[in-house]
Design a protein around this motif. Structure first.
Motif, PDB file in Angstrom:
ATOM      1  N   GLU A 156       6.390 -10.780  10.194  1.00  0.00           N
ATOM      2  CA  GLU A 156       6.663 -10.489   8.799  1.00  0.00           C
ATOM      3  C   GLU A 156       5.433  -9.846   8.165  1.00  0.00           C
ATOM      4  O   GLU A 156       4.322 -10.387   8.265  1.00  0.00           O
ATOM      5  N   ASN A 157       5.623  -8.716   7.540  1.00  0.00           N
ATOM      6  CA  ASN A 157       4.565  -8.002   6.834  1.00  0.00           C
ATOM      7  C   ASN A 157       4.921  -7.986   5.352  1.00  0.00           C
ATOM      8  O   ASN A 157       6.016  -7.538   4.977  1.00  0.00           O
ATOM      9  N   THR A 158       4.017  -8.470   4.518  1.00  0.00           N
ATOM     10  CA  THR A 158       4.234  -8.505   3.077  1.00  0.00           C
ATOM     11  C   THR A 158       3.423  -7.388   2.438  1.00  0.00           C
ATOM     12  O   THR A 158       2.207  -7.286   2.668  1.00  0.00           O
ATOM     13  N   PHE A 159       4.083  -6.553   1.655  1.00  0.00           N
ATOM     14  CA  PHE A 159       3.447  -5.403   1.014  1.00  0.00           C
ATOM     15  C   PHE A 159       3.588  -5.500  -0.497  1.00  0.00           C
ATOM     16  O   PHE A 159       4.505  -6.143  -1.022  1.00  0.00           O
ATOM     17  N   ARG A 160       2.697  -4.809  -1.194  1.00  0.00           N
ATOM     18  CA  ARG A 160       2.794  -4.580  -2.626  1.00  0.00           C
ATOM     19  C   ARG A 160       2.046  -3.284  -2.933  1.00  0.00           C
ATOM     20  O   ARG A 160       1.369  -2.734  -2.051  1.00  0.00           O
ATOM     21  N   VAL A 173       7.190  -7.202  -1.245  1.00  0.00           N
ATOM     22  CA  VAL A 173       8.354  -6.986  -0.384  1.00  0.00           C
ATOM     23  C   VAL A 173       7.961  -7.368   1.052  1.00  0.00           C
ATOM     24  O   VAL A 173       6.814  -7.167   1.450  1.00  0.00           O
ATOM     25  N   VAL A 174       8.905  -7.937   1.772  1.00  0.00           N
ATOM     26  CA  VAL A 174       8.640  -8.385   3.142  1.00  0.00           C
ATOM     27  C   VAL A 174       9.488  -7.567   4.090  1.00  0.00           C
ATOM     28  O   VAL A 174      10.695  -7.404   3.906  1.00  0.00           O
ATOM     29  N   VAL A 175       8.822  -7.029   5.130  1.00  0.00           N
ATOM     30  CA  VAL A 175       9.492  -6.249   6.166  1.00  0.00           C
ATOM     31  C   VAL A 175       9.114  -6.861   7.511  1.00  0.00           C
ATOM     32  O   VAL A 175       7.925  -7.067   7.784  1.00  0.00           O
ATOM     33  N   THR A 176      10.119  -7.140   8.348  1.00  0.00           N
ATOM     34  CA  THR A 176       9.857  -7.688   9.660  1.00  0.00           C
ATOM     35  C   THR A 176       9.680  -6.559  10.660  1.00  0.00           C
ATOM     36  O   THR A 176      10.523  -5.650  10.745  1.00  0.00           O
TER      37      THR A 176
END
Length: 178
Positions: A156-160, A173-176
């Motif tokens: 899981e990668n969390t971005f802003r 936002v979280v992208v796997t």
């Protein structure tokens, strides 16, 4: 036979150079005369006409106006409609085009930033509890922005995104990946 008949290439080359020189001189003189007629010579005459025309490049120092006073400070003092209107939305809304991707597959980001026209936004990723700048920026145009990132970091990668000038952050936002 004469010399010119024995060397036609040399004769043609000399004629070509002569014609190019004449055309260059005529073109240069035309540009010079045209720029003087239009007042584009950059001389003192242009400066004098600007001074007498009343135009100026003077930019006054910024001052505090009623629009920059907080509603709490000014609402009771005047009935100015600016004071009672709603404050502009200053939040950044971020969304990801994909919920999961393979490693190094494109992740599309887009969003809105109503108060950020022209702002440069920095993409950040949460790593070990800290927000780290991702090597991607984008600009806000017509209150919208869009970009993409590639990452090989599995899980899981969390971005802003952040407007570093105003220290305003978007939602996360979280992208796997993987």
């Amino acid at each position: 036979m004469s010399d010119t008949q024995d060397r036609p290439v040399l004769t043609g080359l000399i004629a070509l150079v002569a014609v190019a020189a004449v055309v260059g001189i005529i073109g240069g003189l035309t540009a010079l005369v045209g720029s003087r007629v239009l007042g584009l010579d950059g001389g003192a005459a242009a400066s004098d006409s600007d001074a007498t025309s009343g135009t100026s490049l003077y930019l006054p120092e910024p001052t505090i106006t009623s629009e920059t006073v907080s509603p709490e400070a000014g609402a009771s003092a005047t009935n100015d409609p600016v004071q009672t209107s709603a404050a502009p939305v200053t939040t950044i809304t971020l969304s990801a085009g994909q919920e999961s991707v393979a490693a190094m597959q494109q992740i599309d980001f887009s969003g809105t930033y109503p108060a950020g026209e022209g702002a440069i936004l920095q993409v950040q990723r949460l790593e070990n509890g800290k927000w780290i700048d991702f090597p991607v920026t984008m600009s806000v145009s017509s209150q919208r922005f869009a970009t993409y990132v590639l990452t090989g970091r599995a899980g899981e990668n969390t971005f802003r995104v952040i407007d570093t000038d105003k220290d305003v952050f978007s939602n996360e936002v979280v992208v796997t990946v993987g």
